[in-house]
Design an enzyme around this catalytic site. Structure first.
Site, PDB file in Angstrom:
ATOM      1  CG  HIS A   1      93.127  42.528  34.642  1.00 54.60           C
ATOM      2  ND1 HIS A   1      94.139  43.245  35.242  1.00 54.60           N
ATOM      3  CD2 HIS A   1      92.054  42.633  35.469  1.00 54.60           C
ATOM      4  CE1 HIS A   1      93.700  43.766  36.374  1.00 54.60           C
ATOM      5  NE2 HIS A   1      92.442  43.410  36.541  1.00 54.60           N
TER       6      HIS A   1
ATOM      7  CG  ASP B   1      92.404  53.462  37.693  1.00 57.52           C
ATOM      8  OD1 ASP B   1      91.200  53.362  38.008  1.00 57.52           O
ATOM      9  OD2 ASP B   1      93.281  52.703  38.136  1.00 57.52           O
TER      10      ASP B   1
ATOM     11  NE  ARG C   1      86.395  52.732  42.586  1.00 57.43           N
ATOM     12  CZ  ARG C   1      86.873  51.718  41.868  1.00 57.43           C
ATOM     13  NH1 ARG C   1      87.805  51.925  40.944  1.00 57.43           N
ATOM     14  NH2 ARG C   1      86.422  50.502  42.037  1.00 57.43           N
TER      15      ARG C   1
ATOM     16  CB  SER D   1      89.108  51.022  37.777  1.00 53.82           C
ATOM     17  OG  SER D   1      90.370  50.755  38.309  1.00 53.82           O
TER      18      SER D   1
ATOM     19  CE  LYS E   1      93.815  50.022  36.368  1.00 57.78           C
ATOM     20  NZ  LYS E   1      93.853  49.734  37.789  1.00 57.78           N
TER      21      LYS E   1
HETATM   22  N1  URA Z   1      91.313  46.482  40.136  1.00 57.75           N
HETATM   23  C1  URA Z   1      91.417  47.680  39.523  1.00 57.75           C
HETATM   24  O1  URA Z   1      92.364  47.932  38.792  1.00 57.75           O
HETATM   25  N2  URA Z   1      90.432  48.570  39.719  1.00 57.75           N
HETATM   26  C2  URA Z   1      89.369  48.327  40.502  1.00 57.75           C
HETATM   27  O2  URA Z   1      88.528  49.176  40.632  1.00 57.75           O
HETATM   28  C3  URA Z   1      89.289  47.096  41.144  1.00 57.75           C
HETATM   29  C4  URA Z   1      90.275  46.165  40.940  1.00 57.75           C
END
Ligand code: URA
Length: 439
Positions: free
Chosen positions: A87, A166, A173, A188, A192
């Site tokens: 990621h 999320d 947010r 977050s 995922k």
């Molecule tokens: N990427 C995400 O998936 N979540 C965040 O909070 C910030 C960057």
């Protein structure tokens, strides 16, 4: 519900600096998922977390609650291969997932990758993939599992059942100035990623002008928190800190980045892009346990390029997901912009800096990205042949080619791009790209 779990009690405790219990955190996440907490209560707790922070134990509890918020986590236990994902916290011209995933899959490590769309100045893997005609990123969990069983590779979008909390929390947010909080970012991202069914995870945490966390110390803090939480949750994880001062590679824009990834798979990738690609791939293979050293991993990854097995994996994935795999040999099948206009240098000298954020905003002006989640993107537009820091240019020499579908945007984006590239007498420093491995 016990009165201790009333939203206002949980909010007040965090407001006053208390450590929340796992039960309280679960109540908050349940509230975000089933609507039993109002948006103003969710937002108030998000702000309290933003201001007061969270301990490692609270962050892990938040991550676990969000990961389980859909009631399912992808079960890939039927897959015999080790499963690794990567990621990136997001950058400009960062197309690495597109070619790294097939390279790693060609080494015998399954890559179950669930990606996002671009938002703001950073691009998204899904938008890039969708520039391949017919490519379907919306597989069901069953289709995802089946494709992984057959190919060891699937690149898809977030499904409704995986980590739904999320989506709700991120959207709040985004409009309540609570994005830049390390525990909230950690939960977050990891909720995922850990819902995908992976065994190990490698993170590319970027710092610099084009990064989500521009400050290197802050980026390191985020990387350390991500590694600590994921590892505590039983998933061996490493993070690499990489510079995002200038865009990665020479292409920025969806189809233009797919094209550059195909070049990487054919052994003609730009040096900076391949440096980060190998650094991430090496960690994925080592953590997955298929090799003992980064040197052995590097040799294995290089062989997937020289023998064509990664390119073949990429073709197979495009076909499996309904796309036109002929783009690999015939790039003209990718979306093409109406205008392709070179940007010429006005001075001779060396390219001293290419401001990744400036380039990203210019690409956004062309329509390559989106300002709001619902905006459409234009897959054809962006920049190719971007000059790199340290290169010599003559007056009239090429700094980039602007791909545009709108005449006004062409003029404005060209001006913005011109402002983002500085040419001067001194040679300038090429920033160190791969800075540190954490974990
Ligand atoms: N990427 C995400 O998936 N979540 C965040 O909070 C910030 C960057």
């Amino acid at each position: 519900m016990s009165t201790a779990l009333f939203p206002q009690h949980v909010i007040a405790r965090k407001r006053d600096g208390a450590t929340l219990s796992t039960e309280e955190i679960q109540s908050f996440v349940r509230g975000a998922t089933d609507g039993s907490w109002a948006d103003y209560q969710l937002s108030a707790l998000l702000m309290a977390i933003f201001l007061r922070g969270m301990s490692a134990v609270e962050t892990a509890a938040l991550t676990a609650a969000m990961m389980n918020s859909g009631g399912v986590v992808a079960d890939l236990s039927n897959l015999k291969l080790p499963k690794a994902d990567k990621h990136s916290t997001g950058g400009v011209g960062d197309k690495i997932s597109l070619h790294l995933a097939p390279m790693v899959a060609a080494c015998g490590v399954a890559v179950p990758m669930i990606s996002g769309r671009g938002l703001g100045h950073t691009g998204g893997t899904l938008d890039k993939l969708e520039s391949i005609p017919g490519f379907n990123v919306n597989l069901s969990l069953g289709e995802y599992r089946a494709q992984l069983g057959k190919l060891g590779l699937a690149l898809i979008g977030q499904t409704a059942e995986l980590a739904p909390a999320d989506k709700k929390l991120y959207s709040l947010r985004d409009v309540t100035a609570t994005v830049e909080s390390i525990p909230l970012i950690c939960a977050s991202i990891l909720s995922k990623k850990l819902a995908e069914g992976i065994d190990v995870l490698v993170l590319d945490v970027k710092f610099g002008r084009g990064a989500f966390m521009a400050d290197k110390a802050k980026a390191r803090e985020l990387a350390e928190a991500l590694v600590a939480v994921a590892t505590a949750m039983g998933k061996p994880t490493r993070a690499i800190l990489t510079a995002m001062e200038q865009p990665l590679g020479r292409g920025v824009g969806n189809a233009l980045e797919v094209l550059e990834s195909i070049e990487c798979l054919k052994g003609r990738g730009p040096a900076d892009t391949m440096e980060v690609t190998y650094a991430l791939g090496e960690q994925m293979l080592v953590l997955a346990g298929v090799v003992q050293s980064t040197e052995a991993a590097r040799a294995k990854l290089e062989a997937t390029i020289s023998q064509g097995s990664a390119l073949e994996k990429f073709r197979e994935m495009i076909r499996a997901q309904g796309g036109d795999a002929r783009v690999v040999d015939d790039p003209a099948r990718l979306p093409q912009a109406k205008w392709k206009v070179p940007l010429a240098a006005r001075h001779r000298g060396y390219v001293q800096s290419v401001d990744a954020m400036g380039v990203a905003l210019a690409a956004l002006r062309l329509g390559a990205g989106r300002a709001k989640a619902a905006d459409p993107v234009d897959h054809a537009v962006g920049f190719s042949e971007l000059a790199k820091v340290g290169e010599r240019v003559e007056v009239g020499g090429r700094l980039a080619v602007v791909h545009a579908n709108d005449e006004v945007a062409l003029v404005e984006a060209t001006r913005m791009l011109d402002n983002a590239i500085v040419v001067g007498e001194a040679r300038g420093e090429t920033p160190r790209l791969v800075d540190e491995v954490i974990g």
